[in-house]
Enzyme design. Structure first.
Site, PDB file in Angstrom:
ATOM      1  N   GLY A  32      31.225  -3.418   1.350  1.00 10.73           N
ATOM      2  CA  GLY A  32      31.566  -4.843   1.372  1.00 10.73           C
ATOM      3  C   GLY A  32      32.946  -5.056   1.962  1.00 10.73           C
ATOM      4  O   GLY A  32      33.731  -4.109   2.102  1.00 10.73           O
ATOM      5  N   SER A 106      33.145   0.854   4.385  1.00  5.93           N
ATOM      6  CA  SER A 106      32.040   1.459   5.159  1.00  5.93           C
ATOM      7  C   SER A 106      31.247   0.426   5.959  1.00  5.93           C
ATOM      8  O   SER A 106      30.099   0.136   5.635  1.00  5.93           O
ATOM      9  CB  SER A 106      31.133   2.310   4.264  1.00  5.93           C
ATOM     10  OG  SER A 106      30.816   1.710   3.037  1.00  5.93           O
TER      11      SER A 106
HETATM   12  N1  LIG Z   1      33.028 -11.395  -9.571  1.00  3.86           N
HETATM   13  C1  LIG Z   1      34.063 -10.660  -9.163  1.00  3.86           C
HETATM   14  N2  LIG Z   1      33.903  -9.338  -8.988  1.00  3.86           N
HETATM   15  C2  LIG Z   1      34.933  -8.571  -8.543  1.00  3.86           C
HETATM   16  N3  LIG Z   1      36.165  -9.027  -8.243  1.00  3.86           N
HETATM   17  C3  LIG Z   1      36.377 -10.345  -8.401  1.00  3.86           C
HETATM   18  C4  LIG Z   1      35.341 -11.215  -8.859  1.00  3.86           C
HETATM   19  N4  LIG Z   1      35.836 -12.463  -8.904  1.00  3.86           N
HETATM   20  C5  LIG Z   1      37.118 -12.374  -8.500  1.00  3.86           C
HETATM   21  N5  LIG Z   1      37.472 -11.108  -8.202  1.00  3.86           N
HETATM   22  C6  LIG Z   1      38.810 -10.679  -7.719  1.00  3.86           C
HETATM   23  O1  LIG Z   1      38.667 -10.275  -6.354  1.00  3.86           O
HETATM   24  C7  LIG Z   1      39.580  -9.227  -6.045  1.00  3.86           C
HETATM   25  C8  LIG Z   1      38.814  -8.038  -5.465  1.00  3.86           C
HETATM   26  O2  LIG Z   1      39.717  -7.041  -5.043  1.00  3.86           O
HETATM   27  P1  LIG Z   1      39.357  -5.505  -4.889  1.00  3.86           P
HETATM   28  O3  LIG Z   1      40.632  -4.779  -4.700  1.00  3.86           O
HETATM   29  O4  LIG Z   1      38.456  -5.078  -5.989  1.00  3.86           O
HETATM   30  O5  LIG Z   1      38.514  -5.541  -3.527  1.00  3.86           O
HETATM   31  P2  LIG Z   1      37.989  -4.312  -2.636  1.00  3.86           P
HETATM   32  O6  LIG Z   1      36.599  -4.664  -2.260  1.00  3.86           O
HETATM   33  O7  LIG Z   1      38.221  -3.037  -3.358  1.00  3.86           O
HETATM   34  O8  LIG Z   1      38.909  -4.410  -1.344  1.00  3.86           O
HETATM   35  P3  LIG Z   1      39.434  -3.223  -0.361  1.00  3.86           P
HETATM   36  O9  LIG Z   1      38.289  -2.882   0.536  1.00  3.86           O
HETATM   37  O10 LIG Z   1      40.565  -3.855   0.394  1.00  3.86           O
HETATM   38  O11 LIG Z   1      39.893  -2.087  -1.205  1.00  3.86           O
HETATM   39  C9  LIG Z   1      40.310  -8.891  -7.330  1.00  3.86           C
HETATM   40  O12 LIG Z   1      41.552  -9.539  -7.323  1.00  3.86           O
HETATM   41  C10 LIG Z   1      39.375  -9.445  -8.422  1.00  3.86           C
HETATM   42  O13 LIG Z   1      40.082  -9.811  -9.574  1.00  3.86           O
END
Ligand SMILES: Nc1ncnc2c1ncn2[C@@H]1O[C@H](COP(=O)(O)OP(=O)(O)OP(=O)(O)O)[C@@H](O)[C@H]1O
Ligand SMILES: [Mg+2]
Length: 197
Positions: A32, A106
């Site tokens: 994602g 990915s």
């Molecule tokens: N339903 C949800 N599920 C997950 N995260 C959420 C949701 N709603 C809001 N958020 C917020 O969205 C953000 C997601 O960030 P996260 O670091 O997990 O993304 P990531 O996909 O790991 O990004 P990256 O690829 O840059 O590492 C967080 O700040 C989280 O609190």
């Protein structure tokens, strides 16, 4: 590979490891956009399962890029090599009885297919952590979208580099419309169905 490298087998089997762990092993491959919630959900799911006695390993993109893959950047070639190595690591860990959650953007379809090939189709569960670009930009948990806006980052997935959404994921979690808790519940329910012995 040299002709003198010979595979050696006969070790404790995956099934034996699974029986000891008390659950099936395999890989939940999160994919994602940046900010869609991969790391947040991987951490929360790991905590909940761990507290219930499961063996759960999270491989998180950023952390791995600090060590094993610190020689790699973000060109298409490097992204592909990044995923290839991580797939091999995930495969080894799952062969030893672990439930592995990977949290890498990915972005390329072909590359995820390659991961599926390395891990094995029946052990590979593609999970699309979905959020629209506007939502991810608004969240911007690492300030990366802001840097992109200022021109400080080139080749950013979803903006100047493609994100090829999974066509037929095993599970889709729409974090634009679910709370974090609802998203975790959906994941745990999928894991119970597919990994409980
Ligand atoms: N339903 C949800 N599920 C997950 N995260 C959420 C949701 N709603 C809001 N958020 C917020 O969205 C953000 C997601 O960030 P996260 O670091 O997990 O993304 P990531 O996909 O790991 O990004 P990256 O690829 O840059 O590492 C967080 O700040 C989280 O609190
Ligand atoms: Mg992350």
């Amino acid at each position: 590979m040299s002709k003198n490298v010979v595979w050696s087998g006969g070790y404790v089997s995956t099934e034996e490891f699974e029986n000891k762990a008390g659950h099936r092993s395999g890989v939940l491959w999160f994919t994602g956009l940046s900010g869609s919630g991969k790391s947040t959900l991987a951490r929360a799911v790991q905590r909940q399962l761990f507290d219930n006695g499961w063996q759960v390993i999270v491989l998180d993109g950023d952390n791995i890029r600090h060590g094993l893959n610190k020689d790699l950047g973000f060109t298409e070639e490097d992204r592909i090599e990044n995923i290839r190595r991580l797939s091999e690591v995930a495969a080894l860990l799952q062969q030893h009885g672990n439930l592995v959650i990977t949290a890498f953007i990915s972005p390329y379809h072909e590359n995820r297919k390659q991961a599926q090939g390395i891990i094995g189709a029946e052990r590979f569960h593609e999970v699309y952590i979905e959020a629209d670009l506007e939502t991810c930009k608004k969240r911007d948990p690492k300030g990366l979208y802001e840097k992109v806006e200022k021109g400080e980052i080139t080749r950013f997935t979803g903006i100047s580099d493609p994100f090829e959404a999974p066509e037929d994921p095993a599970l889709k979690i729409d974090t634009s419309n679910l709370t974090e808790q609802q998203a975790v519940e959906a994941l745990i329910s999928y894991i119970d169905t597919n990994f409980k012995l």
